[in-house]
Write an enzyme that holds these catalytic residues in place. Structure first.
Site, PDB file in Angstrom:
ATOM      1  CE  LYS A 119     -58.436 -19.063  -0.193  1.00 53.27           C
ATOM      2  NZ  LYS A 119     -58.522 -19.451  -1.584  1.00 53.27           N
TER       3      LYS A 119
ATOM      4  NE  ARG B 168     -49.153 -11.699 -11.292  1.00 51.09           N
ATOM      5  CZ  ARG B 168     -48.286 -11.887 -10.297  1.00 51.09           C
ATOM      6  NH1 ARG B 168     -46.991 -11.811 -10.540  1.00 51.09           N
ATOM      7  NH2 ARG B 168     -48.693 -12.125  -9.069  1.00 51.09           N
TER       8      ARG B 168
ATOM      9  CB  THR C 225     -56.072 -12.165  -6.855  1.00 48.96           C
ATOM     10  OG1 THR C 225     -55.528 -11.015  -7.495  1.00 48.96           O
ATOM     11  CG2 THR C 225     -56.446 -13.186  -7.907  1.00 48.96           C
TER      12      THR C 225
ATOM     13  CG  ASP D  48     -52.129 -21.687  -0.342  1.00 52.75           C
ATOM     14  OD1 ASP D  48     -51.214 -21.625  -1.193  1.00 52.75           O
ATOM     15  OD2 ASP D  48     -53.280 -21.282  -0.562  1.00 52.75           O
TER      16      ASP D  48
ATOM     17  CE  LYS E   9     -53.503 -21.262  -7.386  1.00 52.57           C
ATOM     18  NZ  LYS E   9     -54.295 -20.163  -6.794  1.00 52.57           N
TER      19      LYS E   9
ATOM     20  CB  SER F 269     -50.720 -17.954  -1.777  1.00 50.52           C
ATOM     21  OG  SER F 269     -50.502 -18.823  -2.840  1.00 50.52           O
ATOM     22  CG  HIS F 270     -47.319 -16.977  -4.449  1.00 50.64           C
ATOM     23  ND1 HIS F 270     -48.682 -16.863  -4.419  1.00 50.64           N
ATOM     24  CD2 HIS F 270     -46.855 -15.841  -5.007  1.00 50.64           C
ATOM     25  CE1 HIS F 270     -49.034 -15.705  -4.959  1.00 50.64           C
ATOM     26  NE2 HIS F 270     -47.943 -15.065  -5.320  1.00 50.64           N
TER      27      HIS F 270
ATOM     28  CB  THR G 169     -56.337 -13.349 -12.971  1.00 52.05           C
ATOM     29  OG1 THR G 169     -55.693 -13.390 -14.233  1.00 52.05           O
ATOM     30  CG2 THR G 169     -55.391 -13.855 -11.894  1.00 52.05           C
TER      31      THR G 169
ATOM     32  CG  ASP H 219     -53.358 -22.633  -3.870  1.00 53.22           C
ATOM     33  OD1 ASP H 219     -52.130 -22.410  -3.906  1.00 53.22           O
ATOM     34  OD2 ASP H 219     -54.209 -21.740  -3.668  1.00 53.22           O
ATOM     35  NE  ARG H 220     -49.692 -19.435  -6.733  1.00 52.14           N
ATOM     36  CZ  ARG H 220     -49.340 -18.299  -7.313  1.00 52.14           C
ATOM     37  NH1 ARG H 220     -48.189 -18.218  -7.958  1.00 52.14           N
ATOM     38  NH2 ARG H 220     -50.108 -17.233  -7.238  1.00 52.14           N
TER      39      ARG H 220
ATOM     40  CB  SER I  77     -50.713 -17.814 -11.496  1.00 52.35           C
ATOM     41  OG  SER I  77     -52.061 -18.232 -11.322  1.00 52.35           O
TER      42      SER I  77
ATOM     43  CG  ASP J  74     -48.699 -22.529  -3.331  1.00 57.90           C
ATOM     44  OD1 ASP J  74     -49.145 -23.666  -3.123  1.00 57.90           O
ATOM     45  OD2 ASP J  74     -49.418 -21.514  -3.381  1.00 57.90           O
TER      46      ASP J  74
HETATM   47  C1  G16 Z   1     -54.196 -16.448  -6.412  1.00 56.25           C
HETATM   48  C2  G16 Z   1     -55.474 -16.832  -7.094  1.00 56.25           C
HETATM   49  C3  G16 Z   1     -55.206 -17.268  -8.493  1.00 56.25           C
HETATM   50  C4  G16 Z   1     -54.412 -16.217  -9.241  1.00 56.25           C
HETATM   51  C5  G16 Z   1     -53.149 -15.894  -8.480  1.00 56.25           C
HETATM   52  C6  G16 Z   1     -52.333 -14.775  -9.081  1.00 56.25           C
HETATM   53  O1  G16 Z   1     -53.409 -17.582  -6.263  1.00 56.25           O
HETATM   54  O2  G16 Z   1     -56.130 -17.869  -6.402  1.00 56.25           O
HETATM   55  O3  G16 Z   1     -56.434 -17.522  -9.107  1.00 56.25           O
HETATM   56  O4  G16 Z   1     -54.093 -16.654 -10.516  1.00 56.25           O
HETATM   57  O5  G16 Z   1     -53.507 -15.491  -7.173  1.00 56.25           O
HETATM   58  O6  G16 Z   1     -53.012 -13.594  -8.951  1.00 56.25           O
HETATM   59  P1  G16 Z   1     -52.301 -12.208  -9.251  1.00 56.25           P
HETATM   60  O7  G16 Z   1     -51.815 -12.294 -10.666  1.00 56.25           O
HETATM   61  O8  G16 Z   1     -53.414 -11.219  -9.059  1.00 56.25           O
HETATM   62  O9  G16 Z   1     -51.152 -12.035  -8.291  1.00 56.25           O
HETATM   63  P2  G16 Z   1     -52.649 -17.887  -4.910  1.00 56.25           P
HETATM   64  O10 G16 Z   1     -51.927 -19.172  -5.163  1.00 56.25           O
HETATM   65  O11 G16 Z   1     -51.751 -16.715  -4.676  1.00 56.25           O
HETATM   66  O12 G16 Z   1     -53.727 -17.988  -3.886  1.00 56.25           O
END
Ligand code: G16
Length: 544
Positions: free
Chosen positions: A126, A497, A18, A280, A377, A113-114, A345, A282-283, A366, A278
């Protein structure tokens, strides 16, 4: 500068998910694993020679080593300038801003990320394009092909660079600029929000707040903006020092993982506002005194109130949400006569809509929301948006949410995650669901009659690219939905999910607990997918 071309062997598992490639650190530490991926990024690009590249990450374990390797490969491939956050740090939204502000060719962001960090946990990488946003699917598909066929990579023979001192270093034709990771971003935030109003509201004690940086990248950003610039008391930012392993925590801003903040916000004498971000940056998670705002509601409330924020005072052009995000923002758009888009997503799908001005605000369930100020984000932006809203409306979070529901109705919403499910079992569940889809429309279950059952496909309205298989949707006549997706960000097995939502117009029923209100749909979701039956689990790993 001596440039060496070294031979290598392709890895077959470098398919971006993603949001980039996320794997265990130990996977990235394999011989040439990172080198292959970085060279494959450059092999997928044209015309970057003589241009600049932004580089930074969330500071997790392996960040520094990775940056030194990437510097050498980028130099060997012909970039003329590298713009790097001091200490190798840049939050994802700050990196997006810096790519845009300095008109860089693109950027490489190091983050999972998280996901947890540390020697045995996750790392990620990325590529973002020149609009500051994540590379589109067309690019990541080409990149994956290149990772499968790579045979050599180029690397400059230079010593490790000093990442810790702000300023420029020249190595032959290459300029390396180390920048303050926070300054440009803080300036951008000051241009969007009413900082004077915020300062006054904080100093008058009208707003009291706690921000949980979860030992991740937003520590320095939140400390500078909330405490140093806006004057919130020292200690407002908790867990503010970024650590390579996030202090052993899981830097995911939800009530399960940001437990310290959650406990505080549900205690007596809690602050009026609480938030977390989170790994990085962005959340975001938004809380008020004894209240949690779902990300879907947060997006809808932002859209309905955007005119109160200086940067959006003239109005917003449109809104977008990812498919599994609740339909709360759709109701706002309908009432305000705004276009509303439903995308798959992944933040990358908002890019074209933002670039062409079709939308101003967008968000995802998310814990992500953002606007056209960057192409990622943005956690702290959302926090400042809410603070500005509270200061302007002079109302606490709970009242803002309640009044929103009274006007638009409430989309009761939750998500159940089953993490680290055996891949074969997860694929079996998806297959089982797919097989049921053709026969479901028209069938009734209790009070719910299925209106449609399909797999979501998206055609980008700007470039007409098509993305298929973006989640299984079961929609009911009353607008309720059950949605299933396999996550594209996990690193162990599969994460299933399940997204559940139901609309409640009756104001007397707005104060219900979501799990209780959705219990029939939760049971129905199990009946369709059999995740508990097939995995032997009794409950989801995380509920958000
Ligand atoms: C990334 C993407 C988001 C997405 C999220 C969850 O976020 O940038 O657009 O909603 O993953 O994706 P999944 O449901 O496929 O795990 P982040 O914050 O992890 O970079």
């Amino acid at each position: 500068m001596q440039i060496n071309t070294l031979s290598t062997t392709a890895y077959t598992d470098q398919k971006p998910g993603t949001s980039g490639l996320r794997k265990k650190v130990t996977v990235f530490q394999q011989n040439n694993y990172l080198e292959n991926f970085v060279q494959s990024i450059f092999n997928s690009l044209d015309g970057f020679q003589g241009q600049s590249l932004v580089l930074g990450g969330d500071g997790r374990y392996f960040n520094r080593e990775a940056i030194q390797i990437i510097i050498k490969i980028a130099a060997a491939n012909g970039f003329s300038e590298l713009i790097i956050g001091q200490g190798g740090l840049l939050s994802t939204p700050a990196a997006s801003h810096i790519i845009r502000k300095y008109k860089a060719f693109g950027g490489i962001i190091l983050s999972a990320s998280h996901n947890p960090g540390g020697p045995d946990d996750d790392f990620g990488i990325k590529y973002n394009v020149n609009n500051g946003g994540p590379a589109p699917e067309k690019f990541t598909d080409a990149l994956f092909e290149n990772t499968n066929s790579i045979t050599e990579y180029k690397i400059a023979e230079i010593s490790d660079l000093d990442l810790d001192n702000i300023g420029q270093q020249q190595i032959d034709d290459l300029i390396v600029t180390i920048i303050d990771p926070v300054a440009d971003y803080a300036e951008l935030m000051a241009s969007i929000f009413d900082f004077e109003l915020l300062k006054n509201s904080i100093s008058a004690g009208f707003i009291t707040l706690c921000f949980d940086a979860m030992h991740a990248i937003t520590g320095p950003y939140a400390t500078r903006i909330l405490e140093d610039i806006l004057g919130a008391p020292k200690g407002t930012v908790i867990n503010g020092i970024p650590l390579e392993d996030f202090g052993g925590g899981h830097p995911d801003p939800n009530m399960a993982h940001a437990k310290e903040l959650t406990d505080l916000m549900f205690a007596e004498d809690c602050p009026t506002f609480g938030a977390a971000s989170d790994g990085d940056g962005d959340r975001n998670m938004i809380m008020g005194a004894n209240v949690f705002v779902t990300p879907s509601d947060s997006l809808a409330i932002m859209a309905a109130n955007a005119h109160l924020i200086p940067a959006y005072a003239k109005g917003i052009s449109g809104v977008a949400r990812s498919m599994p995000t609740s339909q709360a923002v759709d109701r706002v758009a309908t009432k305000m006569g705004l276009p509303c888009f439903e995308t798959p997503t992944g933040w990358k799908y908002f890019g074209n809509l933002l670039d062409t001005g079709e939308i101003t605000l967008c968000g995802e369930e998310s814990f992500g929301s953002g606007s056209d100020h960057v192409r990622e984000k943005d956690g702290l932006w959302a926090v400042l948006f809410w603070l500005n809203l509270i200061a302007k409306r002079r109302q606490p979070v709970e009242q803002i949410v309640q009044e929103h529901w009274q006007t638009f109705g409430r989309d009761i919403y939750c998500r159940h995650d089953y993490e680290a499910v055996d891949l074969e079992i997860a694929n079996g569940i998806v297959e089982h669901l797919r097989n049921q889809l053709p026969g479901l429309a028209g069938q009734s279950f209790g009070d719910y009659t299925v209106k449609y059952a399909d797999e979501f496909s998206y055609t980008d309205p700007i470039d007409n690219s098509v993305s298929n298989n973006q989640g299984i949707r079961i929609g009911f006549e009353d607008g309720s939905r059950i949605i299933y997706r396999l996550s594209g960000t996990g690193t162990v097995g599969a994460t299933l999910r399940i997204y559940l939502e139901k609309f409640e117009a009756d104001t007397n029923k707005h104060d219900q607990d979501a799990q209780h209100a959705l219990s029939f749909l939760i049971n129905l979701a199990e009946q369709f997918c059999e995740v508990k039956k097939r995995t032997g689990r009794t409950e989801p790993t995380v509920i958000t």
